[in-house]
Every structure is written in C-alpha cells, then in structure tokens.
Motif scaffolding. Structure first.
Motif, short mmCIF file in Angstrom:
data_model
loop_
_atom_site.label_atom_id
_atom_site.label_comp_id
_atom_site.label_asym_id
_atom_site.label_seq_id
_atom_site.Cartn_x
_atom_site.Cartn_y
_atom_site.Cartn_z
N ASP A 89 34.96 48.63 35.18
CA ASP A 89 34.42 47.30 35.19
C ASP A 89 34.85 46.59 34.09
N ARG A 90 34.82 46.87 32.82
CA ARG A 90 35.01 46.46 31.53
C ARG A 90 36.87 46.14 31.69
N VAL A 91 37.49 47.06 31.97
CA VAL A 91 38.94 46.93 31.95
C VAL A 91 39.44 45.99 32.87
N ARG A 92 38.62 45.99 34.19
CA ARG A 92 38.95 44.96 35.41
C ARG A 92 38.61 43.49 34.59
N THR A 93 37.66 43.38 33.97
CA THR A 93 37.43 42.11 33.44
C THR A 93 38.29 41.72 32.36
N GLU A 94 39.00 42.80 31.49
CA GLU A 94 39.69 42.33 30.54
C GLU A 94 41.22 41.92 31.36
N THR A 95 41.43 42.81 32.41
CA THR A 95 42.88 42.10 32.81
C THR A 95 42.89 40.81 33.77
N ASP A 96 41.64 40.59 34.36
CA ASP A 96 41.48 39.13 34.94
C ASP A 96 41.58 38.17 34.00
N THR A 97 40.89 38.42 32.73
CA THR A 97 40.93 37.38 31.70
C THR A 97 42.30 37.07 30.80
N GLN A 98 43.14 38.28 30.87
CA GLN A 98 44.45 38.31 30.29
C GLN A 98 45.45 37.43 31.47
N ALA A 114 51.50 35.96 40.69
CA ALA A 114 51.82 36.77 41.54
C ALA A 114 51.04 38.31 41.33
N ALA A 115 51.04 38.55 39.94
CA ALA A 115 50.25 39.73 39.37
C ALA A 115 48.81 39.85 39.92
N GLN A 116 48.31 38.55 39.70
CA GLN A 116 46.92 38.52 40.30
C GLN A 116 46.77 38.85 41.62
N GLU A 117 47.74 38.30 42.48
CA GLU A 117 47.58 38.76 44.03
C GLU A 117 47.68 40.19 44.20
N VAL A 119 47.26 42.65 42.12
CA VAL A 119 45.95 43.21 41.57
C VAL A 119 44.88 43.50 42.38
N ALA A 120 44.71 42.25 43.04
CA ALA A 120 43.52 42.13 44.03
C ALA A 120 43.81 42.93 45.08
N GLU A 121 44.91 43.24 45.72
CA GLU A 121 45.43 43.92 46.94
C GLU A 121 45.01 45.51 46.57
N LEU A 122 45.59 45.77 45.41
CA LEU A 122 45.41 47.12 44.74
C LEU A 122 43.98 47.60 44.82
N ARG A 123 43.14 46.60 44.34
CA ARG A 123 41.66 46.76 43.98
C ARG A 123 41.14 47.03 45.33
N ALA A 124 41.30 46.19 46.19
CA ALA A 124 40.78 46.24 47.59
C ALA A 124 41.19 47.50 48.12
N ALA A 125 42.36 48.05 48.17
CA ALA A 125 42.82 49.40 48.71
C ALA A 125 42.07 50.58 47.89
N LEU A 137 48.28 55.31 43.15
CA LEU A 137 47.73 54.52 41.81
C LEU A 137 48.77 54.10 41.06
N ARG A 138 49.50 55.05 40.66
CA ARG A 138 50.55 54.81 39.18
C ARG A 138 51.59 54.02 40.22
N ALA A 139 52.15 54.38 41.24
CA ALA A 139 53.29 53.46 41.77
C ALA A 139 52.74 52.00 41.87
N GLY A 140 51.26 51.70 42.56
CA GLY A 140 50.93 50.37 42.65
C GLY A 140 50.85 49.55 41.17
N TRP A 141 50.04 50.22 40.39
CA TRP A 141 49.94 49.61 39.01
C TRP A 141 51.00 49.49 38.39
N THR A 142 51.99 50.19 38.26
CA THR A 142 53.42 50.37 37.48
C THR A 142 54.07 49.01 38.02
N GLY A 143 54.08 48.76 39.69
CA GLY A 143 54.80 47.83 39.96
C GLY A 143 54.27 46.30 39.39
N VAL A 144 52.88 46.32 39.20
CA VAL A 144 52.39 45.11 38.53
C VAL A 144 53.08 44.82 37.19
#
Length: 866
Positions: A89-98, A114-117, A119-125, A137-144
């Motif tokens: 939860d903490r790192v999600r908040t930090e990601t959203d803030t940055q 584009a990164a926000q969109e 990230v939202a799709e990855l989190r939902a999945a 996980l690694r492939a999706g977040w590395t793409g961001v």
C-alpha cells in the motif's frame, strides 16, 4: 535609397543579434523545465521499480521453492503477509504521488499519464489473480519503466540541445548518470528474487543470467559516477556506496553472484528489501540535488541571455541613429552623381557602349574611370568578336591585348579560338583531300573520279562537247608483288602514277581507282583518235623498265598496261555508265593480247546490254524459282562406290530453255549477284543432303560439293554462313566440300585465310580446275585444301597430258591430298585414272547431272550407276 540601404542592413543585423539573445534566454528556460521533468520521471520510474520489488517479495513468500530455500514455514509466511500488504500500500501511494507530479510537468505529462493508465491495468489484473506469476509481474512493470525511460532519453537529448553553455550541458549529464543509477537499483534486487523463485526449474539458468546482467548494470552505473563534473555531487554520489544499506545489499548480492548463498533467511530477505528501498531513496535525493544544480545553471544561462538581449537592443538603436545621420549628409552629395553614372551603366548593360562621364565626388570619379576603362575593353572585345565572326583571322585587332588579368584571360581565349579555327580549317582541308585522294599516289580516288566524271559530263551536256575516259589496267603487276614484295609494288604504283601525269595533257585528270587500275578523264574531246594516241603514249610510258628498292637491294621490274577508251557525246550517259564502258573496253584489250588500246564500240555496247539483260533476268529468276540444282555423282575409281555429288546450278530461263553455268555464271561474277547465287545453291544443296540423310537414317558419309566464287569467299561472314547452313540442315561439316577455282586462289591470295577458317570448322576444300592456273606443284602442300580436282581437258589421249595427270596425282598424294578427276567421258580415260591410283572421278561416262529425285534414289542405294 543610398541612406536606407545601410540603415536597413544595420537594423536587420541588430534585430538578428537581439533575436538570437532572446532565443538563447528562451532555450535556457526550456532546458531548466526539461531537466526538472527528467528528474521527476526518474523518481517516478524508481517508485514503479519499488512497487515491483514488493510484489516480487510477496510472490516469493507464496512460492514453495523460495520458502524452502529460506527455511520459511507456511505459518510464518502467513504472519508476515500483513506486513507485506502494508508495504504494498505504501509503495502504491508513492508511485501514484510521483506519477501525479510528473503529469503536472508539460515535458513529462504524456508519458506520465500513459504510465498511470498502464499501472492501473496491472494493479487490476494483480488484484484479481489468486497466485500471480512473477514472470508476468516483471514483464508488465518493466514495460512501465521502459516507457518512462524512453521519454527520459528524449527529454535529456532535447535539454542538452537547448542548453546554451557547456556548464549546463555538463550538469544535465550529471543528472542523467544519477538517473541511470537509480533505474538499476531496484531491478537488481527484483531479478535476484526472480532467479531465487525459479532456481530449481528449467528456466533457472535464464533467470540467473537476467539477474547477472542487472547486477552488472549497477556496477557500471556506479563506476560512471566518478565522471560527475560537480565536485559536491560527485562526493555525495560516491558516498552512497558506503552507506550501511548499500553495504548490506551488495554483500547479499555479491555473495550470490559468486556462487554462495544469497538471502539465507526471511529476516535477511526483509533486511535486504528494506535496505534496497532506503538506498533508492538516498539515490533519489542525490538525483534531486543534481536536478537543482542543472536547473540553476540553465536559469543563469537565461539571465545572461536576457541581459545580452537588452544590451544589444540599446547599442543597435544608438548605432542606427548615428549611422542614419552620417549617411543622410553624405548621401545627398553622392546621389546625383551616382544617378547619372547609373544611367550610363544601364546603357552599357544593354549593349550600347556609350562614353562615360568622369565627374562628381572623388569616389564617383573613380567609379566613372573604371566604368570607362571597362567600356574601352568591351569595345576592343567587340571588334575582335566581329573579326572572328566574319572569318577575318588576319585582322590586326586580334593581336591587340586587353588590360588587366581579366583582359589577359579574354585575349588568351580569343587567341585560342583563332588558333583552333585555323587548325580546323587546315584539318578540314587535309581531311577533304584525304577523303578524295589515294594515300599512296596522291591521285584522286574512285569516289572523287566519279564526282569529277559526273561534273565533266554535266559541263559537256551544256557545251555540246564530248568527254573521254581512259581505263588503264596494269599487266604483270601481280608478278611484281609476288616476286619483289608489296613494298616494291607500292613503288611501282607511285612511279606509274607519276608517268601517267607526265603523259596527260594540261587539264586532263589522272585518278587511281584502286589496286592496279587507273583512269584518265579528258574533256572537250574533238576526235577519238586523240584519245587512242594518248592511250598508246600511256602504254609506252608505263611499259618502260623500272628499278625499285627491295629488302635485298635494288632490282629491275617491268609492268605493262592495257587501256580501254570510252567517249560520251553531249553528256549522254552518267559517270557510272561511262566508267563501265571503259572497263568493258579494257577487258577486251587484256583478253586480246594485253599492251594495247581498245575503244568501246557498238559491239561492246551490245555485249554490255546483253550482259545487263542476263543479270536482271537471273536476279528475277532466283526470286521466282527458275534456278534449279542438279547433282552429278562422284564415284570411287577403284570400287565404283558413290562418294559424293557435285551440286551444279541450271537456269530454266523462259524463252531460252535450260542454261548451263557457262551461260550465266560469268555474268553473275561481274557483280554481287554471284554471292546471292552461291548462297542460294549452298543452302539448297545442303538442305537436300540433309533430307537424304534423314531418309537414310543419318549415318551416310556421302558428301556434296558446292562451287563458291572468289567474291563470295572474300566475304568475312562466309564461315558463319556455312556453319549456320549446316546447323539448320542438320548436316555434319565433314559432308560438305567447298570448291574454289585455282585461278581465284592465284589472283586473290587473301582467300587462303578464309579457306583455312572453313577447314577449321570441319569443311573440306577442293581446288577446282587444277592445271588451268599458275599454281606450282610444289606449292600444293602449303595451300589450305584437301582435294585436287583435275580439269577434264587433261584426260586426253595425248601422252604429254597423260604424264602430266600422273604427275598431278603423285604430287597430290605426296602432299596428303585426294584427287578427283572431272570430265571423264569414256572407259579408256577411267582405266588410265585407275592405273594412276586416282581416288575419285566424275563425268558423263559415269553419270550426267541428275535431278534431286534421281540423285536421292542413288544416295539411298549407295551403288555405282555404271
């Protein structure tokens, strides 16, 4: 106008300087904004990597292999799950803030949204998955992260391009180096944990390789920190490697990279992850400091550019005002004189070389004198051009030099042009002379002789006068060439030409047609007797002995001449016809004993008309199928077997019946018609042989012999023609014999090369009518022939002829040649040939020439006919 031009130029220059300064200020501001956007994107990318790290830790706690490697029980894993969830939860908040901060900056907004969109799709999945796959996980977040890094690269390139000082460029480079380090820290730990999860699976080595690459990237990024240009940042960045967090992470990962145990317990895993997060935060702080340094440098650049802009504007205004005042005073004085000079320059530019006034201020007078000098030079160039245009290359004006370097160039060009024109005239004269004259004797050649004759006939037609033409053909000239060589022959031709010029009257023209043939054109003839007298003088002069130089020294030679005379009254014939008449007359002179003069008369005219009629009828007969081919068998003397046929042309001329070759071949030989006739007989006979061979199975060695004239054999394409004819009919070359008269070889030695080429492709060559020419018996072995055909006139009962035939057969056999006797008319002659070992024979005693059908039956039977 003179005032406005420099003022406008100065104003434009000032505006350009001010605009450049303004652009520099704007670019510096833009660079500062882009540096801030770059730093914010780097922090956002680091936050994304931190979130990925926590997600991978959570996946590791769910993986049995990882729990086994760390000694974690399922129960203990469940106890720490809440802590991991809180960390997520903490790192999600930090990601959203940055990402929100990055989206607020224009340069980074697009990539951040584009990164926000994404990230939202990855989190939902992730939230909907019960057991997320770490690889996915690694492939999706590395793409961001990759998307953010791509925009970072574009921004840093643009910022460096917009920077206006080397200090700012260096500061931007420092930001990029620290951002590169930040981007490698979290992936290092993430890839390590990924390997830990798959260590005991088939993809374990591949995951290990991925982690080692990430670990190496961290080392490279840290190594590049030594090149930071800002001393404070460099010290701060290098100190990061000595922090407890960096030491802890490096200790675990270095131990694992060397093959030992990395994370050995859950507690150590938790410490490593926390240390990695702290280290990322510390690096981000140094990165923020670097961004501030770069932004301040860019802002300072902008301030300097703005100050330069303001200073430039003030100086420009003062310069424009001062210059305007000075130019206004000077311009009024110069304008009037320049206007007058301008009008005169306009006249000159339009091609009117007017006189130029030299008046006004000193500067204007200088310009006037220069323009006046230019006009004077142009007048001289004009005079020289007019002299060249009218072809007066001797005009003294062409030798007058022009002043100055440009004048030297122009005068050199004129001299070169004049020289080229003179050379062209000389060359044209020489070429015209060469085209119309024989190079050996310098007499007019055949083409020029025809031109002169035609012109003389035109003059005679207008004047009602007669024109005479004497055709002179040398006697014995070939013997000089054969005995003394061609150089001696050339000397004879030169001497004969000189002697003929001496005997000709003033106004007469001596020409050389080629070879040993000359003509003398005589105009305004009053009586044929004077032409005959001139011809006799020419015969006498040419027949006088000559001494020529040869390779072995000087030697005497002798030639004679036969002369044919033709006269045209009132230009009644053309030049070709008059030449043909003189040629016919000299032909009769040579066949009437040589060394004499013959005049073209009605009898020769009737003969020429008859020959022309025969030629035209024969040409038409070839096209209309009136010419046929008969085949006379050639038999082996000893066995009587058929060895071949001789193809003999017959002409079924309407109204005259079937004509033998003696009635039309001599006429055809006077023109290229003989070539057409030869090719037709060759093609017809070879095609017929091919048809016979096809009917007999194609394995017969029976040959067909075809007579070819010297004119046909001298065609350089004859070998190609023969090869193509054989190929079309499917007949092998060994089955074709080409017969050439002995007299043709004697009169035209050039045929020897053609005969050799024909033998080279497999065709046999026979020397026809042997004994009627002057070929010595000893020369046979050097001729490119295979067969000797003995002329039938030697097959008489005269003992001398019989001994001569025996000698011919013996000599031919000694030279490796076969012998065919033609004209065998009785059994007695055939018996003598058999006793003398003659190879083959033909004649009416054996068989008359047969039509193709009868010859074909004989070919199929292959038996003797008598």
């Amino acid at each position: 106008m003179l005032v406005l031009l420099p003022l406008s130029s100065l104003t434009a220059f000032a505006v350009v300087l001010a605009a450049r300064a303004a652009d520099s200020a704007e670019a510096s501001t833009q660079a500062a904004d882009q540096v801030r956007a770059y730093g914010q994107l780097a922090r956002a990318s680091a936050a994304v990597d931190q979130e990925l790290l926590v997600l991978v830790v959570a996946a590791a706690l769910d993986a049995p292999s990882a729990r086994a490697a760390l000694g974690i029980t399922p129960g203990f894993s469940a106890l720490v799950a809440d802590q991991v969830s809180e960390a997520a939860d903490r790192v999600r908040t930090e990601t959203d803030t940055q990402l929100d901060r990055a989206a607020a900056l224009p340069a980074a907004a697009g990539a951040a949204r584009a990164a926000q969109e994404q990230v939202a799709e990855l989190r939902a999945a992730l939230d909907s998955a019960t057991s997320p796959d770490p690889t996915t996980l690694r492939a999706g977040w590395t793409g961001v992260s990759a998307r953010l890094h791509e925009r970072q690269n574009a921004i840093v390139v643009s910022a460096a391009s917009a920077a206006t000082s080397t200090g700012t460029v260096a500061a931007i480079r420092d930001v990029r180096l620290l951002a590169d380090l930040t981007a490698t820290l979290s992936p290092d730990v993430v890839d390590y944990l990924g390997w830990l999860l798959y260590a005991d699976t088939p993809v374990g080595p591949e995951r290990q390789w991925d982690w080692l690459l990430s670990h190496g990237a961290v080392a490279l990024a840290r190594g590049s920190l030594t090149t930071l240009t800002d001393a404070g940042l460099r010290a701060e960045a290098l100190a990061l490697a000595g922090t407890p967090e960096a030491v802890l992470v490096d200790d675990v990962l270095t131990r694992a990279a060397r093959g030992g145990d990395g994370v050995r317990s859950l507690l150590e895993l938790q410490s490593t992850v926390l240390a990695a997060a702290a280290l990322t935060q510390q690096t981000n702080q140094v990165l923020a400091d670097a961004v501030d340094v770069a932004a301040r440098s860019a802002a300072a650049d902008g301030d300097r550019a703005a100050a330069e802009r303001d200073t430039t504007a003030v100086v420009a205004v003062l310069a424009v005002l001062g210059t305007g005042a000075v130019l206004a005073l000077v311009g009024r004085r110069v304008t009037r004189a320049l206007r007058r000079l301008s009008d005169q320059a306009d006249e000159v530019s339009q091609g009117r070389l007017v006189d130029v006034d030299v008046a006004g201020p000193r500067e204007v007078r200088s310009v006037g004198r220069a323009l006046g000098a230019a006009v004077g030079s142009l007048r001289r160039v004009q005079a020289q051009a007019r002299a060249v245009a009218r072809g007066d290359l001797a005009d003294p004006v062409l030798d007058e030099p022009l002043p100055g370097p440009l004048g030297e160039v122009l005068h050199a060009s004129v001299e070169q042009l004049v020289t080229s024109l003179r050379q062209r005239d000389r060359l044209q004269t020489a070429l015209s002379h060469q085209a119309a004259h024989d190079p050996l004797t310098d007499l007019p050649n055949r083409a020029r002789a025809l031109e002169l004759t035609t012109a003389a006939l035109h003059r005679a037609r207008r004047a009602g006068a007669a024109t005479g033409l004497l055709f002179v053909d040398l006697d014995g000239f070939k013997g000089v060439n054969d005995r003394a060589g061609h150089a001696a022959g050339d000397a004879v031709l030169q001497a004969v030409g000189a002697r003929m010029r001496e005997q000709a009257r003033a106004g007469d023209t001596v020409c050389r047609l080629g070879g040993d043939e000359f003509v003398v054109l005589v105009e305004a003839v009053s009586d044929v007797a004077e032409l005959v007298a001139l011809g006799e003088r020419l015969v006498a002069a040419v027949s006088e002995p000559l001494v020529v130089a040869t390779a072995s020294g000087h030697r005497p030679v002798a030639v004679g001449a036969s002369v044919g005379v033709a006269v045209a009254q009132d230009g009644e014939v053309d030049g070709d016809e008059l030449l043909a008449q003189a040629d016919a007359a000299v032909y009769r002179a040579k066949h009437s004993g040589r060394g004499r003069v013959e005049v073209f008369d009605d009898r020769l005219r009737a003969h020429m008309d008859e020959r022309r009629d025969v030629e035209e009828a024969l040409r038409r007969g070839l096209a209309e199928g009136e010419v046929h081919v008969l085949y006379q068998p050639v038999l082996d003397v000893a066995s009587g077997d058929l060895v071949g046929f001789e193809a003999l042309a017959r002409w079924d001329r309407p109204g005259a019946g079937l004509l033998s070759p003696d009635a039309f071949v001599p006429v055809a030989e006077q023109s290229d018609l003989i070539c057409e006739l030869d090719r037709w007989v060759l093609r017809f006979a070879v095609d017929q042989l091919g048809a016979w061979r096809d009917g007999a199975g194609g394995d017969s060695d029976v040959r067909v012999a075809v007579n070819l004239s010297a004119r046909t054999l001298s065609d350089p394409r004859i070998t190609d023609t023969v090869v193509a004819t054989l190929a079309y009919a499917g007949v092998p070359a060994r089955c074709l014999v080409l017969e050439v008269a002995e007299s043709a070889v004697v009169e035209s030695p050039v045929l020897l090369a053609q005969l050799a080429a024909l033998r080279a492709v497999g065709v046999s060559v026979a020397l026809d009518d042997y004994g009627t020419g002057t070929t010595s018996i000893g020369a046979l072995r050097h001729l490119p022939v295979d067969t000797l055909k003995v002329d039938g006139r030697f097959l008489s009962t005269d003992p001398a002829d019989q001994r001569l035939v025996a000698l011919m057969v013996a000599t031919a056999h000694a030279s490796g040649l076969t012998v065919v006797a033609e004209g065998v008319e009785d059994a007695e002659a055939l018996g003598r040939l058999a006793s003398e070992a003659c190879d083959a024979a033909q004649g009416f005693h054996l068989s008359a020439p047969l039509p193709a059908a009868e010859a074909g039956r004989l070919f199929a039977a292959g038996v003797p006919v008598a």
